[in-house]
Design a protein around this motif. Structure first.
Motif, PDB file in Angstrom:
ATOM      1  N   VAL A 111       0.838  -1.195   0.000  1.00 52.92           N
ATOM      2  CA  VAL A 111       0.000   0.000   0.000  1.00 52.92           C
ATOM      3  C   VAL A 111       0.872   1.244   0.000  1.00 52.92           C
ATOM      4  O   VAL A 111       1.899   1.287   0.682  1.00 52.92           O
ATOM      5  CB  VAL A 111      -0.926   0.026   1.249  1.00 52.92           C
ATOM      6  CG1 VAL A 111      -1.639   1.361   1.375  1.00 52.92           C
ATOM      7  CG2 VAL A 111      -1.961  -1.090   1.175  1.00 52.92           C
ATOM      8  N   SER A 113       0.157   5.331   0.789  1.00 51.62           N
ATOM      9  CA  SER A 113      -0.889   6.178   1.350  1.00 51.62           C
ATOM     10  C   SER A 113      -0.394   7.615   1.461  1.00 51.62           C
ATOM     11  O   SER A 113       0.703   7.858   1.959  1.00 51.62           O
ATOM     12  CB  SER A 113      -1.288   5.661   2.741  1.00 51.62           C
ATOM     13  OG  SER A 113      -2.195   6.530   3.369  1.00 51.62           O
ATOM     14  N   TYR A 210      -3.392   0.610  -3.707  1.00 50.65           N
ATOM     15  CA  TYR A 210      -3.114  -0.785  -3.359  1.00 50.65           C
ATOM     16  C   TYR A 210      -2.336  -1.402  -4.517  1.00 50.65           C
ATOM     17  O   TYR A 210      -2.852  -1.517  -5.624  1.00 50.65           O
ATOM     18  CB  TYR A 210      -4.420  -1.551  -3.108  1.00 50.65           C
ATOM     19  CG  TYR A 210      -5.189  -1.067  -1.894  1.00 50.65           C
ATOM     20  CD1 TYR A 210      -5.010  -1.663  -0.656  1.00 50.65           C
ATOM     21  CD2 TYR A 210      -6.090  -0.014  -1.992  1.00 50.65           C
ATOM     22  CE1 TYR A 210      -5.712  -1.224   0.459  1.00 50.65           C
ATOM     23  CE2 TYR A 210      -6.797   0.438  -0.881  1.00 50.65           C
ATOM     24  CZ  TYR A 210      -6.607  -0.172   0.337  1.00 50.65           C
ATOM     25  OH  TYR A 210      -7.303   0.272   1.438  1.00 50.65           O
ATOM     26  N   TRP A 260      -4.587  -7.168   0.946  1.00 51.92           N
ATOM     27  CA  TRP A 260      -3.942  -5.879   0.771  1.00 51.92           C
ATOM     28  C   TRP A 260      -3.840  -5.166   2.122  1.00 51.92           C
ATOM     29  O   TRP A 260      -2.910  -4.452   2.380  1.00 51.92           O
ATOM     30  CB  TRP A 260      -4.743  -5.005  -0.189  1.00 51.92           C
ATOM     31  CG  TRP A 260      -4.267  -5.023  -1.608  1.00 51.92           C
ATOM     32  CD1 TRP A 260      -2.977  -4.962  -2.041  1.00 51.92           C
ATOM     33  CD2 TRP A 260      -5.083  -5.081  -2.782  1.00 51.92           C
ATOM     34  NE1 TRP A 260      -2.935  -4.965  -3.412  1.00 51.92           N
ATOM     35  CE2 TRP A 260      -4.221  -5.040  -3.898  1.00 51.92           C
ATOM     36  CE3 TRP A 260      -6.464  -5.151  -2.997  1.00 51.92           C
ATOM     37  CZ2 TRP A 260      -4.686  -5.054  -5.212  1.00 51.92           C
ATOM     38  CZ3 TRP A 260      -6.924  -5.172  -4.302  1.00 51.92           C
ATOM     39  CH2 TRP A 260      -6.045  -5.136  -5.395  1.00 51.92           C
ATOM     40  N   GLN A 261      -4.865  -5.370   2.952  1.00 52.35           N
ATOM     41  CA  GLN A 261      -4.908  -4.720   4.263  1.00 52.35           C
ATOM     42  C   GLN A 261      -5.425  -5.710   5.289  1.00 52.35           C
ATOM     43  O   GLN A 261      -6.469  -6.336   5.082  1.00 52.35           O
ATOM     44  CB  GLN A 261      -5.793  -3.482   4.209  1.00 52.35           C
ATOM     45  CG  GLN A 261      -5.688  -2.577   5.424  1.00 52.35           C
ATOM     46  CD  GLN A 261      -6.380  -1.249   5.192  1.00 52.35           C
ATOM     47  OE1 GLN A 261      -7.497  -1.197   4.694  1.00 52.35           O
ATOM     48  NE2 GLN A 261      -5.723  -0.166   5.545  1.00 52.35           N
ATOM     49  N   SER A 352     -11.287  -6.003   6.333  1.00 48.69           N
ATOM     50  CA  SER A 352      -9.974  -6.087   5.695  1.00 48.69           C
ATOM     51  C   SER A 352     -10.182  -5.787   4.210  1.00 48.69           C
ATOM     52  O   SER A 352     -11.309  -5.600   3.754  1.00 48.69           O
ATOM     53  CB  SER A 352      -9.359  -7.477   5.871  1.00 48.69           C
ATOM     54  OG  SER A 352     -10.115  -8.443   5.153  1.00 48.69           O
TER      55      SER A 352
END
Length: 449
Positions: A111, A113, A210, A260-261, A352
């Motif tokens: 990721v 951000s 992402y 991804w998260q 998630s």
């Protein structure tokens, strides 16, 4: 947690025009027919059902004016920023008042951000966030790039509306959240949620990219070329300039093959995010000398799976559900602070972001605004249902004895239970510090960007 285990959740859609009516002052409302009043009351009940303990803890807002244009303007910039040469990205972030709360030197990151604080109190001048550590290097690096002026002109034109679009979309989302808080307050009784947001008058906006597998390859190839250029220009060893990842960075950016998260709760009041924008390149990409990519490869593509790749864990059904939402909608999720302040009338969603294993070149772009109480807001557990307080921790143990035991056990290891992070009389600052500490380690202090 395989993809086939998950069901599909069709997110409840609330029209922005109805949100405006529901949140308007009753004295200023036009005369409604009994049928219209009944319709609005039914919508208000549906809102609370979806955000409450028997619902998924989220809904979508559709028909927000100008939202579609802003989404299509801003979201493609997430990938372009993420794949830029690091020195040029530092300059752009600094110029536009943006920071980063992930280690952008990590070439294996999943990721990227880019963050900014958004102040929304009436009469307060809009200001950007602090520049990140990436933007704080005053060392002149342009000596390595003979065409720096030409490159700067190109990038400045490409990103000239970055901060304005960021703020405009962010304040659009804040308005949605404030109005939704008022609707929830009216259903619950009182003004706790809206007042808590107004006392804070600050939200964090994040533009998030992402990464696809291809994106990480592009970053590594670009790093190699940059190192080669520096070697030729300086005639010195670049051994000490290679990307370095320390222990904390490696942990925070650990690459989970199917995510991804990682699973988590948001701990603010509301999280508002755009429906994701997907990019699937039509051929293998390499950055040109001016840092850009084939624009035909940057066009939005439909979700290969038909859903957003946002997934929630439904405690009531003990299963994962993948959220399906209109591409032009805002998704609103309930955070733990709203759960606590509403005395359990609203329920935080455990969620998630799933990573498509079979479409490795797919990247995902989104824009998120996190709204929270003031840092000195005090939490009281008086009248907070014991069952709700336990649902974040003890229900995991309960689930381990049922069919979804393996999944629940895994989540129990990943997500620190609310009971271990929240004590009666805590301020929001103390709660967020403890939450961050238990999720990520370290001192628990939040980034100011």
């Amino acid at each position: 947690m395989e993809e086939e285990e998950a069901g599909i959740l069709e997110a409840y859609e609330l029209q922005f025009s109805d949100l405006m009516l529901l949140s308007s002052n009753k004295d200023s409302r036009p005369s409604f027919s009994s049928e219209e009043i009944e319709r609005l009351e039914s919508i208000a009940r549906s809102v609370m059902e979806n955000l409450g303990p028997t619902g998924p803890g989220l809904l979508t807002i559709t028909g927000v004016p100008n939202a579609s244009h802003l989404r299509r303007t801003l979201l493609p910039l997430a990938r372009r920023l993420a794949l830029l040469n690091s020195d040029h990205r530092k300059r752009l972030l600094k110029e536009h008042g943006l920071g980063s709360d992930v280690p952008l030197k990590n070439l294996d990151r999943t990721v990227s951000s880019f963050a900014m604080q958004l102040k929304y109190m009436q009469g307060v001048e809009i200001t950007g966030g602090e520049a990140s550590h990436e933007g704080g290097d005053n060392h002149n690096r342009e000596q390595h790039y003979p065409a720096a002026d030409e490159l700067r002109d190109f990038q400045d034109s490409e990103f000239k509306n970055l901060s304005n679009s960021f703020k405009e979309l962010g304040f659009c989302m804040i308005e949605v959240a404030l109005r939704l808080a008022r609707v929830c307050d009216r259903a619950i009784g009182g003004q706790e949620l809206e007042q808590s947001l107004l006392e804070s008058f600050t939200a964090k906006g994040r533009l998030i990219h992402y990464h696809s597998t291809l994106d990480n390859l592009i970053l590594k190839e670009a790093a190699k070329r940059q190192q080669s250029t520096k070697r030729k220009a300086t005639q010195h060893s670049i051994r000490n300039e290679q990307p370095h990842i320390n222990g904390n960075e490696a942990r925070s950016c650990e690459n989970h093959s199917n995510l991804w998260q990682q699973w988590h709760y948001d701990y603010g009041i509301f999280t508002v995010l755009t429906a994701p924008y997907f990019i699937l390149p039509c051929h293998k990409q390499t950055p040109r000398e001016n840092g850009c990519f084939c624009r035909s490869c940057e066009q939005e593509c439909p979700s290969p799976s038909g859903h957003t790749y946002l997934e929630i864990y439904d405690l009531n059904k003990n299963r994962i559900q993948k959220v399906r939402a209109s591409p032009e909608s805002f998704v609103v999720q309930v955070g733990e602070a709203a759960d606590i302040l509403s005395k359990g009338k609203l329920c935080a969603s455990l969620h998630s972001v799933h990573r498509p294993v079979k479409v490795e070149d797919l990247s995902r772009e989104t824009f998120v605004v996190f709204l929270q109480p003031a840092w000195n807001k005090t939490f009281s557990l008086a009248d907070y249902p014991v069952r709700n307080f336990q649902s974040n921790c003890e229900n995991y143990a309960l689930c381990t004895e049922e069919t979804s035991g393996k999944l629940a056990e895994e989540l129990h290891k990943i997500v620190p239970p609310l009971g271990s992070r929240l004590k009666d009389g805590m301020t929001f600052a103390e709660f967020s510090k403890e939450t961050t500490k238990q999720y990520y380690g370290g001192n628990g202090l939040q980034s100011k960007r």
